[in-house]
Design an enzyme around this catalytic site. Structure first.
Site, PDB file in Angstrom:
ATOM      1  N   ASN A  31       0.836  -1.194   0.000  1.00  0.00           N
ATOM      2  CA  ASN A  31       0.000   0.000   0.000  1.00  0.00           C
ATOM      3  C   ASN A  31       0.873   1.248   0.000  1.00  0.00           C
ATOM      4  OD1 ASN A  31      -2.735  -0.829  -0.131  1.00  0.00           O
ATOM      5  ND2 ASN A  31      -2.628  -1.537   1.990  1.00  0.00           N
TER       6      ASN A  31
ATOM      7  N   LYS B  78       2.276   4.037  -1.545  1.00  0.00           N
ATOM      8  CA  LYS B  78       1.958   4.765  -2.781  1.00  0.00           C
ATOM      9  C   LYS B  78       3.212   5.117  -3.577  1.00  0.00           C
ATOM     10  CE  LYS B  78      -2.467   6.802  -1.466  1.00  0.00           C
ATOM     11  NZ  LYS B  78      -2.857   6.249  -0.236  1.00  0.00           N
ATOM     12  N   ASN B  79       4.309   5.436  -2.882  1.00  0.00           N
ATOM     13  CA  ASN B  79       5.551   5.781  -3.582  1.00  0.00           C
ATOM     14  C   ASN B  79       6.090   4.593  -4.372  1.00  0.00           C
ATOM     15  OD1 ASN B  79       5.925   8.547  -2.710  1.00  0.00           O
ATOM     16  ND2 ASN B  79       6.314   7.708  -0.677  1.00  0.00           N
TER      17      ASN B  79
ATOM     18  N   ASP C 108      10.687  -6.667  -1.213  1.00  0.00           N
ATOM     19  CA  ASP C 108      11.254  -6.182   0.032  1.00  0.00           C
ATOM     20  C   ASP C 108      12.588  -5.565  -0.335  1.00  0.00           C
ATOM     21  OD1 ASP C 108      10.930  -5.696   2.787  1.00  0.00           O
ATOM     22  OD2 ASP C 108      12.362  -7.270   3.264  1.00  0.00           O
ATOM     23  N   THR C 109      12.913  -4.517   0.370  1.00  0.00           N
ATOM     24  CA  THR C 109      14.130  -3.777   0.091  1.00  0.00           C
ATOM     25  C   THR C 109      14.861  -3.522   1.392  1.00  0.00           C
ATOM     26  OG1 THR C 109      13.219  -2.692  -1.858  1.00  0.00           O
ATOM     27  CG2 THR C 109      15.042  -1.577  -0.778  1.00  0.00           C
TER      28      THR C 109
ATOM     29  N   ASP D 203      16.615   7.627   0.643  1.00  0.00           N
ATOM     30  CA  ASP D 203      17.048   8.311  -0.586  1.00  0.00           C
ATOM     31  C   ASP D 203      17.878   9.575  -0.339  1.00  0.00           C
ATOM     32  OD1 ASP D 203      15.829   6.306  -2.027  1.00  0.00           O
ATOM     33  OD2 ASP D 203      14.225   7.557  -2.835  1.00  0.00           O
TER      34      ASP D 203
END
EC number: 3.6.1.66
Length: 190
Positions: free
Chosen positions: A8, A10-11, A68-69, A151
């Site tokens: 979910n 959104k990005n 997954d990150t 980021d």
């Protein structure tokens, strides 16, 4: 084709949808009525991607993919890794996570790191894994206001800016998620 992305966020959904062919429409978890938190209890990035994809396939019956990150910092023996989203606590706050990491690296000269994304695709009763890695380093201060997560402090190898200083399209060309997503797209082309 409609395919559920077990997220979910959104990005992440926007980032991946922007890379996929128009023939593939992404549905989010909320689009299929899944409002519960999917457990991420594995001790690896791969394991969490598999858990999430299997959860949606088994409980809702959809072909889907999950990712997954993790950010793996060399001098911290791969941490925060699988705990990247909740590195500074269960509140999952990006700024808190970055602040904790920057504090831990304050006196370190080795700031090498890599983002790793694993996508698990469950389709036609088969499972496929796709991995993307972006190598780089952790800068000393947050720079930029694009993107999300770590980021603003991650500078990809060979570049003079952080992921938070570039457009979504440019990031998709060089990022870990972009690489894993391109592998997913290549799968659909074959």
């Amino acid at each position: 084709m409609q395919l559920v992305f077990a997220s979910n966020n959104k990005n992440k959904i926007l980032e991946i949808q922007s890379m996929l062919p128009e023939s593939i429409k992404i549905l989010s978890l909320s689009d299929i009525g899944c409002h519960e938190d999917i457990p991420e209890t594995a001790n690896t990035i791969e394991g969490n991607a598999i858990l999430k994809a299997n959860y949606v396939t088994q409980k809702y019956g959809y072909d889907c993919f999950a990712d997954d990150t993790g950010l793996e910092v060399e001098v911290l023996n791969g941490q925060p890794g699988v705990f990247s989203a909740r590195y500074a606590g269960e509140q999952r706050n990006d700024n808190d996570n970055m602040d904790k990491l920057l504090t831990e690296l304050d006196d370190k000269t080795n700031r090498n790191a890599q983002f790793k994304t694993v996508i698990c695709l469950n389709i036609n009763n088969k499972q496929h894994l796709f991995t993307g890695i972006a190598k780089g380093n952790i800068v000393k201060n947050k720079i930029g206001n694009q993107g999300f997560g770590y980021d603003p402090i991650f500078q990809p190898e060979g570049y003079q800016y952080t992921f938070a200083q570039i457009s979504l399209e440019e990031k998709a060309n060089i990022s870990h998620r972009g690489k894993a997503t391109r592998a997913l797209i290549d799968f659909f082309k074959n």
